[in-house]
Design a protein around this motif. Structure first.
Motif: not given
Length: 148
Positions: A29-32, A100-106, A128-138
């Motif tokens: 679980v983490k913020p989306s 002023g920003r709405r919190p992200r859902p979990w 980064a804390v937000s994470g990142r996508y992993i592509k096929e070659d990586e």
């Protein structure tokens, strides 16, 4: 050339990560922050000590919640965080939240086919804390370096 996204990676302190790859906890679980879908991989990156990718799991399902108490009620024993740790995460998150920003859902991700890599793999760049996508070659490169 368009590369296919096969998964996502998120930094997790190693002592929490061990609950998934060593102890078999199946709910992450983490913020989306990223769009994670069933069938994708989650590649587990240990932040702080032991930095690197330690293992992976397949996403079985994804749900979004706005209330941590609902998550605890539904997933209590399966969560990789204790109820107290998740409540603390929620309190800390409120402190970091910009006004002023709405919190992200979990984002609640049920995992399956969890596996620990034989070798830890260091990423080429910061996660980064937000994470990142992993592509096929990586992803293929991670598996090769991990000895899978």
């Amino acid at each position: 050339m368009h590369e296919t996204v096969v998964g996502a990676t998120f930094p997790i302190p190693k002592w929490f990560l061990n609950r998934i790859v060593e102890e078999g906890k199946t709910v992450f679980v983490k913020p989306s922050t990223l769009r994670v879908q069933p069938g994708m991989k989650i590649i587990f990156y240990a932040s702080r000590e032991g930095q690197g990718w330690h293992g992976e799991a397949e996403v079985e399902s994804v749900e979004h919640f706005t209330n941590v108490e609902d998550i605890i009620k539904e997933y209590k024993e399966e969560l990789f965080l204790t109820p107290e740790e998740l409540r603390k995460y929620e309190r800390d998150r409120a402190k970091w939240h910009s006004r002023g920003r709405r919190p992200r859902p979990w984002m609640v991700v049920r995992l399956k086919n969890i596996r620990k890599y034989p070798k830890v793999v260091k990423p080429k760049r910061f996660i980064a804390v937000s994470g990142r996508y992993i592509k096929e070659d990586e992803y293929k490169e991670i598996l090769r370096k991990a000895g899978v």
